[in-house]
Write an enzyme that holds these catalytic residues in place. Structure first.
Site, PDB file in Angstrom:
ATOM      1  N   ASP A   1     -64.597  26.577 -51.362  1.00  0.00           N
ATOM      2  CA  ASP A   1     -63.273  27.024 -50.944  1.00  0.00           C
ATOM      3  C   ASP A   1     -62.384  27.355 -52.145  1.00  0.00           C
ATOM      4  O   ASP A   1     -61.207  27.018 -52.201  1.00  0.00           O
ATOM      5  CB  ASP A   1     -62.587  25.953 -50.064  1.00  0.00           C
ATOM      6  CG  ASP A   1     -61.273  26.456 -49.479  1.00  0.00           C
ATOM      7  OD1 ASP A   1     -61.129  27.670 -49.267  1.00  0.00           O
ATOM      8  OD2 ASP A   1     -60.370  25.617 -49.239  1.00  0.00           O
TER       9      ASP A   1
ATOM     10  N   SER B   1     -52.482  23.660 -50.498  1.00  0.00           N
ATOM     11  CA  SER B   1     -53.845  24.141 -50.745  1.00  0.00           C
ATOM     12  C   SER B   1     -53.891  25.025 -51.982  1.00  0.00           C
ATOM     13  O   SER B   1     -53.059  25.921 -52.156  1.00  0.00           O
ATOM     14  CB  SER B   1     -54.354  24.932 -49.534  1.00  0.00           C
ATOM     15  OG  SER B   1     -54.647  24.064 -48.480  1.00  0.00           O
TER      16      SER B   1
ATOM     17  N   HIS C   1     -59.245  29.753 -48.872  1.00  0.00           N
ATOM     18  CA  HIS C   1     -58.699  29.956 -47.526  1.00  0.00           C
ATOM     19  C   HIS C   1     -57.229  30.392 -47.536  1.00  0.00           C
ATOM     20  O   HIS C   1     -56.709  30.853 -46.528  1.00  0.00           O
ATOM     21  CB  HIS C   1     -58.895  28.700 -46.652  1.00  0.00           C
ATOM     22  CG  HIS C   1     -57.970  27.560 -46.962  1.00  0.00           C
ATOM     23  ND1 HIS C   1     -58.329  26.468 -47.723  1.00  0.00           N
ATOM     24  CD2 HIS C   1     -56.675  27.327 -46.599  1.00  0.00           C
ATOM     25  CE1 HIS C   1     -57.323  25.609 -47.808  1.00  0.00           C
ATOM     26  NE2 HIS C   1     -56.298  26.102 -47.139  1.00  0.00           N
TER      27      HIS C   1
END
Lengths: 279, 279, 279
Positions: free
Chosen positions: C152, C231, C122
């Protein structure tokens, strides 16, 4: 009578006779040695002396010591004991909008025998009255004696300091590394003398507080919880030494609460406000 | 015939002669001693016995033991093993506005062999149905048997408890100090049996939850993350003993999520709800 | 002359005479033994040899070693040293609304000698330009070589990688337990190479990120602070081994900041993106 020559057997008997005395002596000698030896063995059997320790004995003792070693209390517990007497609650009366008085709360730390108290400038910058509460419960009004807006540092002096001031021990932020323990003691949301624990997340951060004209540089980033009321309080290492003065936090919503990132001014920079040489 | 006086040399020879036997005996004696000594040296050379340990040997062993000592697992890991079987997921059906049913989630902990489950009163106070899930997966409806609104504590009893109940060990909050490890196990946001770790931030806090008429007193403040769903769950010390029941948090925005300050009711107060004397 | 029979006294004298020589020899023998013994005692008095260690000596040494043992640095400090060279700052140019360009920031970690970099899908999914900054300061544009939307996970390759790539060591998430130390290194809010520390809160969590069609499964839940920018960064155990790739967080307000619950994709799942067998 003619003497008869000795017979063969008699000659041998004579020879043996001559050997007899030496043989006896040798036997005597051997018996003496054996007896001494026997005496010694007896002695050792009767008085064996302490059993000699073996490597195995030592290993066992060590293993036992490790197994039964009481784990030390957490660093945080000792840090709190060390710093608590030096902590100051700072309450600032700030003239608010339309004549009302607002009360700000922050933290401070006594850093020398003269009673200089470090805090964040933004805690007291607009205050028209500053009240301190020391760890022994003593209350006093205070004056700002030094302002260092480039470090968001103010120095306070109590007007009626307590009889006994306990200055904190200052540490060397340059000796710290990312991942080292980081402890914060202060008054978040006015909760007096609260501790939070974490690690040093990074160094050399820069940060511009909301409503400040100065961009703070060289900050220490921590993940120990800091919230409104922690500003001005000490950041401590595992030994309870002050390595920074809490100054702010990152919140992406621009609200003022902790989300994992706090900042402190290194104490070597902050302490220049009281004349300490920067190291 | 006059006997001739013995000459000087003969006199000496006689004397030596007289000495000869004793000298031989002394030599014999010395030889015996020497032989015993030699035998001993031989013995020691042949059977030297274990080398005697020195202080240096011991120091080396200790240093080696320290160097190779496997670090213990974190307290938190062991705490989780200890408390997990006693944890209960509490789900409450609350009649919501306009006839809808809302579902609240909280935590609980089995604290005695009778199956009494401590939780926060605010988790179940308005529920018309309470469902429990035990650590072994057993589900059961439950009734509130005791309410202590002044401590935000409720006691639950399962209607069909699991065959085996594992009560948690209760600790003594008075033996804890600020900075001691604080672990929380519960169901934040419904995430079943989650652990978070921190320290005790302070004692003797008071706190009035939103929508409560009672001001809770003498709370333990922690910086271990607590969120909605953690309420009613155990606060644990490093030994896995329950020292409190999680009850709330401070959030300056009045939203219900953790920003660094959580509260728990000391277990000695909470346990009075099941008749334990307060210590 | 009649020979007189020997008198009684004479007979005894003769007998003693006959015993005399053996008695002398026995005395000699005993004296030899005694002398050897005396010599030995003298020897031991003169050269006593090292004092034999006692159990008490060993206990004292151990106690002293424990008392003076320098506490090890925190795991977090060593973990940071280990992982820092493998960390990558990921900056993504995303075409925003009405023609503007938005900049996203994330983290990545080099995981093999070929220079494969794991990150969160993402972070880069909508980027039309990806810039990497390596730990040595080298910058490079990058391409996405593999996409694993169900985890992801994206794999990046630098177009101009640095001369020396330092791949991280991968750990085994299945060997971890709830309560084990959990460290996160990444770039929260763009704060380069920040560390945060906590514990593993739980396993087997599922989570659907906002604006994703995939529900992520089997996630590791942690209470170490993760925020936007974390992330794609590594989740590490106490040994500095990568056990997960940070992927998201729970926030009940749907804003993107940490409130105590973060998630990571186990590295054994994530590493399948570069062809590693899932273990």
């Amino acid at each position: 009578m003619s003497e008869q020559a000795p017979s063969w057997s008699e000659r041998w008997r004579a020879r043996l006779q001559r050997l007899r005395a030496p043989a006896l002596r040798v036997a005597l000698f051997a018996l003496g040695a054996a007896a001494a030896f026997a005496a010694l063995l007896l002695y050792q059997a009767l008085f064996p002396g302490p059993r000699q320790l073996t490597t195995r004995d030592v290993s066992n003792s060590i293993a036992q010591a490790f197994a039964s070693a009481t784990p030390q209390p957490a660093f945080s517990e000792r840090v709190y004991q060390v710093i608590q007497p030096s902590l100051v609650l700072v309450q600032a009366q700030v003239p608010g909008a339309d004549g009302k008085v607002e009360h700000g709360v922050g933290s401070g730390v006594v850093i020398n025998d003269q009673g200089d108290i470090l805090t964040s400038l933004h805690v007291v910058t607009e205050a028209n009255d500053i009240q301190l509460t020391f760890a022994d419960g003593t209350k006093s009004s205070a004056e700002v004696t030094v302002k260092q807006p480039e470090h968001d540092i103010a120095v306070l002096r109590a007007n009626t300091p307590p009889a006994k001031l306990v200055p904190a021990t200052l540490g060397n932020p340059n000796a710290e590394r990312v991942g080292d323990e980081a402890f914060v003691v202060g008054n978040p949301f006015g909760l007096y003398s609260s501790m939070s624990a974490g690690v040093i997340s990074g160094f050399d951060r820069s940060f511009q507080p909301v409503s400040s004209n100065y961009r703070l540089e060289d900050l220490i980033q921590i993940d120990a919880a800091v919230n409104p009321g922690n500003s001005g309080g000490p950041l401590l290492n595992r030994y309870g030494e002050v390595i920074g003065i809490v100054t702010g936090l990152v919140n992406p919503t621009d609200q003022n609460f902790f989300v994992g990132v706090g900042f402190a001014v290194p104490i070597n920079m902050a302490a220049t406000a009281v004349g300490a040489p920067q190291y």
